[in-house]
Scaffold this motif. Structure first.
Motif, PDB file in Angstrom:
ATOM      1  N   PHE A 126       0.837  -1.193   0.000  1.00 43.46           N
ATOM      2  CA  PHE A 126       0.000   0.000   0.000  1.00 43.46           C
ATOM      3  C   PHE A 126       0.875   1.247   0.000  1.00 43.46           C
ATOM      4  O   PHE A 126       1.909   1.303   0.669  1.00 43.46           O
ATOM      5  CB  PHE A 126      -0.897   0.036   1.245  1.00 43.46           C
ATOM      6  CG  PHE A 126      -1.956  -1.030   1.264  1.00 43.46           C
ATOM      7  CD1 PHE A 126      -2.995  -1.010   0.346  1.00 43.46           C
ATOM      8  CD2 PHE A 126      -1.918  -2.054   2.205  1.00 43.46           C
ATOM      9  CE1 PHE A 126      -3.973  -1.984   0.360  1.00 43.46           C
ATOM     10  CE2 PHE A 126      -2.889  -3.024   2.226  1.00 43.46           C
ATOM     11  CZ  PHE A 126      -3.922  -3.005   1.305  1.00 43.46           C
ATOM     12  N   LYS A 127       0.445   2.239  -0.739  1.00 46.10           N
ATOM     13  CA  LYS A 127       1.056   3.567  -0.686  1.00 46.10           C
ATOM     14  C   LYS A 127      -0.009   4.555  -0.267  1.00 46.10           C
ATOM     15  O   LYS A 127      -1.093   4.601  -0.859  1.00 46.10           O
ATOM     16  CB  LYS A 127       1.636   3.973  -2.048  1.00 46.10           C
ATOM     17  CG  LYS A 127       2.267   5.358  -2.023  1.00 46.10           C
ATOM     18  CD  LYS A 127       2.813   5.754  -3.384  1.00 46.10           C
ATOM     19  CE  LYS A 127       3.411   7.152  -3.358  1.00 46.10           C
ATOM     20  NZ  LYS A 127       3.939   7.555  -4.689  1.00 46.10           N
ATOM     21  N   ILE A 128       0.285   5.316   0.771  1.00 48.57           N
ATOM     22  CA  ILE A 128      -0.641   6.348   1.254  1.00 48.57           C
ATOM     23  C   ILE A 128      -0.009   7.704   0.991  1.00 48.57           C
ATOM     24  O   ILE A 128       1.069   8.016   1.514  1.00 48.57           O
ATOM     25  CB  ILE A 128      -0.949   6.164   2.754  1.00 48.57           C
ATOM     26  CG1 ILE A 128      -1.630   4.808   2.984  1.00 48.57           C
ATOM     27  CG2 ILE A 128      -1.825   7.304   3.267  1.00 48.57           C
ATOM     28  CD1 ILE A 128      -1.863   4.464   4.436  1.00 48.57           C
ATOM     29  N   THR A 129      -0.657   8.483   0.168  1.00 48.89           N
ATOM     30  CA  THR A 129      -0.198   9.843  -0.123  1.00 48.89           C
ATOM     31  C   THR A 129      -0.990  10.804   0.747  1.00 48.89           C
ATOM     32  O   THR A 129      -2.225  10.773   0.770  1.00 48.89           O
ATOM     33  CB  THR A 129      -0.404  10.190  -1.608  1.00 48.89           C
ATOM     34  OG1 THR A 129       0.304   9.243  -2.409  1.00 48.89           O
ATOM     35  CG2 THR A 129       0.097  11.596  -1.911  1.00 48.89           C
ATOM     36  N   VAL A 130      -0.264  11.649   1.481  1.00 49.73           N
ATOM     37  CA  VAL A 130      -0.897  12.633   2.356  1.00 49.73           C
ATOM     38  C   VAL A 130      -0.856  13.985   1.660  1.00 49.73           C
ATOM     39  O   VAL A 130       0.213  14.556   1.437  1.00 49.73           O
ATOM     40  CB  VAL A 130      -0.179  12.715   3.717  1.00 49.73           C
ATOM     41  CG1 VAL A 130      -0.876  13.738   4.623  1.00 49.73           C
ATOM     42  CG2 VAL A 130      -0.148  11.343   4.383  1.00 49.73           C
ATOM     43  N   ASP A 151       1.382  -3.360   5.604  1.00 53.86           N
ATOM     44  CA  ASP A 151       0.305  -3.038   6.537  1.00 53.86           C
ATOM     45  C   ASP A 151      -0.010  -1.549   6.440  1.00 53.86           C
ATOM     46  O   ASP A 151       0.757  -0.766   5.891  1.00 53.86           O
ATOM     47  CB  ASP A 151       0.705  -3.405   7.972  1.00 53.86           C
ATOM     48  CG  ASP A 151       1.817  -2.503   8.480  1.00 53.86           C
ATOM     49  OD1 ASP A 151       1.545  -1.675   9.361  1.00 53.86           O
ATOM     50  OD2 ASP A 151       2.958  -2.593   7.982  1.00 53.86           O
ATOM     51  N   TRP A 152      -1.143  -1.169   7.006  1.00 56.56           N
ATOM     52  CA  TRP A 152      -1.604   0.214   6.890  1.00 56.56           C
ATOM     53  C   TRP A 152      -0.724   1.187   7.674  1.00 56.56           C
ATOM     54  O   TRP A 152      -0.501   2.317   7.237  1.00 56.56           O
ATOM     55  CB  TRP A 152      -3.040   0.336   7.408  1.00 56.56           C
ATOM     56  CG  TRP A 152      -4.012  -0.613   6.810  1.00 56.56           C
ATOM     57  CD1 TRP A 152      -3.825  -1.405   5.697  1.00 56.56           C
ATOM     58  CD2 TRP A 152      -5.329  -0.888   7.272  1.00 56.56           C
ATOM     59  NE1 TRP A 152      -4.946  -2.147   5.445  1.00 56.56           N
ATOM     60  CE2 TRP A 152      -5.884  -1.865   6.391  1.00 56.56           C
ATOM     61  CE3 TRP A 152      -6.094  -0.418   8.326  1.00 56.56           C
ATOM     62  CZ2 TRP A 152      -7.175  -2.359   6.571  1.00 56.56           C
ATOM     63  CZ3 TRP A 152      -7.380  -0.910   8.505  1.00 56.56           C
ATOM     64  CH2 TRP A 152      -7.916  -1.864   7.639  1.00 56.56           C
ATOM     65  N   LYS A 153      -0.229   0.768   8.832  1.00 60.31           N
ATOM     66  CA  LYS A 153       0.489   1.706   9.701  1.00 60.31           C
ATOM     67  C   LYS A 153       1.792   2.177   9.065  1.00 60.31           C
ATOM     68  O   LYS A 153       2.090   3.375   9.059  1.00 60.31           O
ATOM     69  CB  LYS A 153       0.768   1.076  11.069  1.00 60.31           C
ATOM     70  CG  LYS A 153       1.470   2.028  12.044  1.00 60.31           C
ATOM     71  CD  LYS A 153       1.577   1.458  13.424  1.00 60.31           C
ATOM     72  CE  LYS A 153       0.276   1.535  14.167  1.00 60.31           C
ATOM     73  NZ  LYS A 153      -0.143   2.950  14.456  1.00 60.31           N
ATOM     74  N   THR A 154       2.599   1.239   8.541  1.00 56.91           N
ATOM     75  CA  THR A 154       3.854   1.675   7.934  1.00 56.91           C
ATOM     76  C   THR A 154       3.601   2.529   6.691  1.00 56.91           C
ATOM     77  O   THR A 154       4.347   3.472   6.423  1.00 56.91           O
ATOM     78  CB  THR A 154       4.740   0.465   7.575  1.00 56.91           C
ATOM     79  OG1 THR A 154       3.987  -0.467   6.781  1.00 56.91           O
ATOM     80  CG2 THR A 154       5.235  -0.247   8.826  1.00 56.91           C
ATOM     81  N   ALA A 155       2.541   2.212   5.947  1.00 52.75           N
ATOM     82  CA  ALA A 155       2.209   3.035   4.774  1.00 52.75           C
ATOM     83  C   ALA A 155       1.795   4.439   5.211  1.00 52.75           C
ATOM     84  O   ALA A 155       2.176   5.441   4.583  1.00 52.75           O
ATOM     85  CB  ALA A 155       1.096   2.376   3.967  1.00 52.75           C
ATOM     86  N   PHE A 156       1.034   4.534   6.299  1.00 51.00           N
ATOM     87  CA  PHE A 156       0.611   5.841   6.823  1.00 51.00           C
ATOM     88  C   PHE A 156       1.820   6.642   7.309  1.00 51.00           C
ATOM     89  O   PHE A 156       1.953   7.839   7.012  1.00 51.00           O
ATOM     90  CB  PHE A 156      -0.380   5.649   7.961  1.00 51.00           C
ATOM     91  CG  PHE A 156      -0.636   6.890   8.768  1.00 51.00           C
ATOM     92  CD1 PHE A 156      -1.442   7.908   8.288  1.00 51.00           C
ATOM     93  CD2 PHE A 156      -0.044   7.064  10.021  1.00 51.00           C
ATOM     94  CE1 PHE A 156      -1.660   9.067   9.017  1.00 51.00           C
ATOM     95  CE2 PHE A 156      -0.259   8.215  10.762  1.00 51.00           C
ATOM     96  CZ  PHE A 156      -1.066   9.225  10.255  1.00 51.00           C
ATOM     97  N   ILE A 157       2.697   6.002   8.060  1.00 50.04           N
ATOM     98  CA  ILE A 157       3.870   6.700   8.592  1.00 50.04           C
ATOM     99  C   ILE A 157       4.733   7.229   7.458  1.00 50.04           C
ATOM    100  O   ILE A 157       5.182   8.384   7.484  1.00 50.04           O
ATOM    101  CB  ILE A 157       4.679   5.761   9.507  1.00 50.04           C
ATOM    102  CG1 ILE A 157       3.900   5.480  10.793  1.00 50.04           C
ATOM    103  CG2 ILE A 157       6.039   6.367   9.842  1.00 50.04           C
ATOM    104  CD1 ILE A 157       4.542   4.435  11.694  1.00 50.04           C
ATOM    105  N   GLY A 173       3.824   7.917   4.410  1.00 50.29           N
ATOM    106  CA  GLY A 173       3.121   8.998   3.741  1.00 50.29           C
ATOM    107  C   GLY A 173       3.181  10.300   4.514  1.00 50.29           C
ATOM    108  O   GLY A 173       3.355  11.378   3.932  1.00 50.29           O
ATOM    109  N   LEU A 174       3.056  10.215   5.839  1.00 52.01           N
ATOM    110  CA  LEU A 174       3.105  11.420   6.671  1.00 52.01           C
ATOM    111  C   LEU A 174       4.513  12.024   6.664  1.00 52.01           C
ATOM    112  O   LEU A 174       4.673  13.252   6.586  1.00 52.01           O
ATOM    113  CB  LEU A 174       2.671  11.079   8.092  1.00 52.01           C
ATOM    114  CG  LEU A 174       2.411  12.249   9.043  1.00 52.01           C
ATOM    115  CD1 LEU A 174       1.413  13.240   8.452  1.00 52.01           C
ATOM    116  CD2 LEU A 174       1.914  11.746  10.396  1.00 52.01           C
TER     117      LEU A 174
END
Length: 292
Positions: A164-168, A251-257, A259-260
């Motif tokens: 997952f990649k989360i772009t903030v 996992d979601w947490k590492t992707a969120f971190i 991205g932030l």
């Protein structure tokens, strides 16, 4: 998301022996169908691998209550195996969706209500998070698309080939983050396999769940920084360092971190909420007491 080939139980399945070796009043009924159950188990891999084929109706309708009971009210020896599979898997994320919580329930990949013959088959029992459980439920096949809705993480490594990649994106006018979710392919997958993964993600509502997770995690950091002065970048980098870099985004947490950390404006805004440093008062020793 994670490949669970280490959870694959070789055939013949020892769990049938655990079940038929008990002293339950109805055990003889189970013994009578145990050979046919073993034959069904030998067909299981072919069923989940041929994901475009809808499953035929069960031939175990007359034994449905019996087979479901041996899962829900299992005899002691079998129950120990079920608890071990549910709790002692060593996973820190849900293999189906990447939720960064220890899975603490078991999913019947082929639902036990429609196909009770797989109620106590270990390879049909996949550790799962509480978020996936009510969504996946008794769902298995999509008639409109002529395919199984989900990917079996014990028999396929497909989910593990993606991150997952989360772009903030930070809205400076309203001082709020906007989260965008995408997939990164880290190992080769054909176009049809890409589509399967996206299909799986859509049916588990993973995108919506990740956005909610990000919003909640962001609020937690915001609350902490409004009360305590610390360097958010250092705190986030410390958490990332606890996970191998190749696993970031599984996992979601590492992707969120990640991205932030990639958005300086969001970090700067959160830092602006920190209380001013306060000079701690100097304490002077008045008296030293002995402890007898």
């Amino acid at each position: 998301m994670q490949y669970l080939n280490e959870l694959l139980e070789e055939l013949p399945c020892s769990w049938i022996d655990l079940a038929t070796g008990c002293r339950k009043d109805n055990v003889n009924e189970l013994i009578d169908i145990s050979d046919e159950l073993s034959r069904r188990y030998s067909l299981y891999e072919g069923l989940v691998s041929n994901y475009t084929l809808d499953l035929q109706s069960t031939e175990f309708n007359d034994h449905r209550d019996l087979l479901v009971e041996y899962y829900e009210k299992s005899p002691a020896a079998l129950n120990r195996e079920l608890l071990n599979r549910r709790n002692e898997h060593g996973l820190y994320l849900c293999p189906f969706c990447g939720n960064p919580k220890k899975p603490d329930t078991l999913d019947h990949f082929i639902p036990k209500v429609q196909w009770p013959e797989y109620s106590i088959f270990p390879n049909n029992l996949v550790p799962q998070c509480r978020g996936c459980a009510p969504i996946k439920g008794e769902n298995y096949y999509c008639n409109e698309e002529s395919t199984a809705k989900f990917i079996h993480p014990i028999y396929s490594d497909l989910l593990q080939r993606f991150r997952f990649k989360i772009t903030v994106n930070f809205d400076e006018g309203n001082n709020r983050p906007i989260f965008a979710i995408s997939l990164i392919k880290v190992l080769d997958a054909e176009r049809s396999e890409n589509e399967r993964v996206i299909f799986h993600i859509k049916h588990l509502k993973i995108q919506q769940r990740i956005i909610k997770f990000c919003q909640e995690d962001y609020r937690r950091w915001k609350k902490r920084l409004s009360k305590t002065r610390f360097d958010l970048r250092v705190a986030l980098q410390q958490r990332l360092s606890e996970i191998p870099e190749n696993d970031w985004g599984r996992d979601w947490k590492t992707a969120f971190i990640k991205g932030l950390l990639d958005n300086e404006n969001a970090i700067d805004y959160l830092h602006s909420l920190r209380p001013n440093p306060i000079q701690a008062p100097q304490l002077q020793v008045i008296e030293e007491l002995e402890i007898e």
